[in-house]
Scaffold this motif. Sequence first.
Motif, PDB file in Angstrom:
ATOM      1  N   ASP A  27       0.862  -1.367   0.072  1.00 26.83           N
ATOM      2  CA  ASP A  27       0.124  -0.092  -0.065  1.00 26.83           C
ATOM      3  C   ASP A  27       0.871   1.197   0.046  1.00 26.83           C
ATOM      4  O   ASP A  27       2.058   0.964   0.039  1.00 26.83           O
ATOM      5  CB  ASP A  27      -1.146  -0.111   1.401  1.00 26.83           C
ATOM      6  CG  ASP A  27      -1.589  -1.267   1.503  1.00 26.83           C
ATOM      7  OD1 ASP A  27      -2.119  -1.986   0.397  1.00 26.83           O
ATOM      8  OD2 ASP A  27      -1.860  -1.808   2.479  1.00 26.83           O
ATOM      9  N   GLN A  28       0.247   2.451  -0.125  1.00 29.37           N
ATOM     10  CA  GLN A  28       1.056   3.808   0.098  1.00 29.37           C
ATOM     11  C   GLN A  28       0.580   4.162   1.690  1.00 29.37           C
ATOM     12  O   GLN A  28      -0.569   4.505   1.738  1.00 29.37           O
ATOM     13  CB  GLN A  28       0.566   4.725  -1.036  1.00 29.37           C
ATOM     14  CG  GLN A  28       1.221   4.269  -2.327  1.00 29.37           C
ATOM     15  CD  GLN A  28       0.472   3.099  -2.983  1.00 29.37           C
ATOM     16  OE1 GLN A  28      -0.662   3.214  -3.044  1.00 29.37           O
ATOM     17  NE2 GLN A  28       1.214   2.165  -3.410  1.00 29.37           N
ATOM     18  N   LYS A  29       1.652   4.526   2.395  1.00 29.25           N
ATOM     19  CA  LYS A  29       1.236   4.660   3.667  1.00 29.25           C
ATOM     20  C   LYS A  29       2.249   5.760   4.187  1.00 29.25           C
ATOM     21  O   LYS A  29       3.510   5.784   4.052  1.00 29.25           O
ATOM     22  CB  LYS A  29       1.596   3.428   4.376  1.00 29.25           C
ATOM     23  CG  LYS A  29       1.323   3.726   6.254  1.00 29.25           C
ATOM     24  CD  LYS A  29       1.256   2.460   6.871  1.00 29.25           C
ATOM     25  CE  LYS A  29       1.190   2.553   8.264  1.00 29.25           C
ATOM     26  NZ  LYS A  29       1.236   1.299   9.220  1.00 29.25           N
ATOM     27  N   GLY A  55       4.969  -1.164  -3.104  1.00 31.29           N
ATOM     28  CA  GLY A  55       4.337  -0.546  -1.708  1.00 31.29           C
ATOM     29  C   GLY A  55       5.446   0.577  -1.395  1.00 31.29           C
ATOM     30  O   GLY A  55       6.507   0.432  -1.512  1.00 31.29           O
ATOM     31  N   LEU A  56       5.006   1.724  -0.837  1.00 34.62           N
ATOM     32  CA  LEU A  56       5.914   2.827  -0.640  1.00 34.62           C
ATOM     33  C   LEU A  56       5.320   3.317   0.870  1.00 34.62           C
ATOM     34  O   LEU A  56       3.999   3.516   1.334  1.00 34.62           O
ATOM     35  CB  LEU A  56       5.617   4.096  -1.253  1.00 34.62           C
ATOM     36  CG  LEU A  56       6.197   5.298  -1.058  1.00 34.62           C
ATOM     37  CD1 LEU A  56       7.723   5.136  -0.931  1.00 34.62           C
ATOM     38  CD2 LEU A  56       6.012   6.481  -1.854  1.00 34.62           C
ATOM     39  N   LYS A  82      -3.423   4.350   1.477  1.00 28.96           N
ATOM     40  CA  LYS A  82      -4.045   4.427   0.162  1.00 28.96           C
ATOM     41  C   LYS A  82      -3.895   2.774  -0.294  1.00 28.96           C
ATOM     42  O   LYS A  82      -2.951   2.506  -0.456  1.00 28.96           O
ATOM     43  CB  LYS A  82      -3.704   5.208  -0.697  1.00 28.96           C
ATOM     44  CG  LYS A  82      -4.467   5.069  -1.902  1.00 28.96           C
ATOM     45  CD  LYS A  82      -4.027   6.077  -3.136  1.00 28.96           C
ATOM     46  CE  LYS A  82      -5.059   5.896  -4.436  1.00 28.96           C
ATOM     47  NZ  LYS A  82      -4.462   6.910  -5.484  1.00 28.96           N
TER      48      LYS A  82
END
Length: 276
Positions: free
Chosen positions: A26-28, A269-270, A47
């Motif tokens: 995910d993007q966190k 993912g980031l 996100k």
Amino acid sequence: MSKGPGLFGDIGKKAKDLLTKDYSYDQKFTFSTHSAVGLGLTSTAVKKGGISSGEIATVYKYENGIIDVKVDTESNIYTTITVSEILPSTKTIASFKLPDYNSGKIEVQYFHDHATLSTAVGLNPSPLIDLSATFGTKNFAVGAETGFDTTSGTFTKYNAGISITKPDSCASIILADKGDLLKVAYVQSIDQLKRTSTVAEISRKFSTNQNTFTVGASHAIDPLTLVKARLNNHGKLGALLQHQLKSASVLSLSGEFDTKSLEKKPKFGLGLSLNP
């Protein structure tokens, strides 16, 4: 607490962390700040699959107590109160979620040099009851856990495990899912500084006759940079790069793709955690 065995959940934890911890697709984004009086504030935005969510968490520490309150974008309020040493060698944890008034739970953990016990009971008229016990030492531990639903009068879980820990290695065997899942894992540090570690895990699902063999490794390139990788016999290859920025802030990049189905879209993912 004591120098004895950890909780039942600690059996196999080293292998699990090496294979799964910090992998995310995910993007966190997380921003944390702390004060000298023991108050911490953390804001998180995530996100996932095109859907965005977030939460704000406040943690207050005072002497032997910790109060943790989280509020998410769906107006749920999660509260956890932890108090150590109400009785000698014990930790008491009370948690509840609003507006779900039946979600309350209280857990008491007892730590001894040769045993660790934990009991959790739901705070409602028909509670779930969880019990776990671990016996041994920090180097050798055997334990079991069970869950009981007082409404249906049935056991929701019963698991058992054993672990052997040495300064540079750790082995564990866990029988979970009511005896349907067997996991055997081994972790080995390669060098004396423990910058490089490897792990191998074999799991067997008896109801489906499915076996999964996973290998992984982690290597600290320098004190600020860590790389991890894992691969299982189903062709899933994952990798993680984690770099510590200034003031304990951390940047994480992770990905996974199916080596047996290269036409499938890879996962990426980031994560960025800022802690001024």
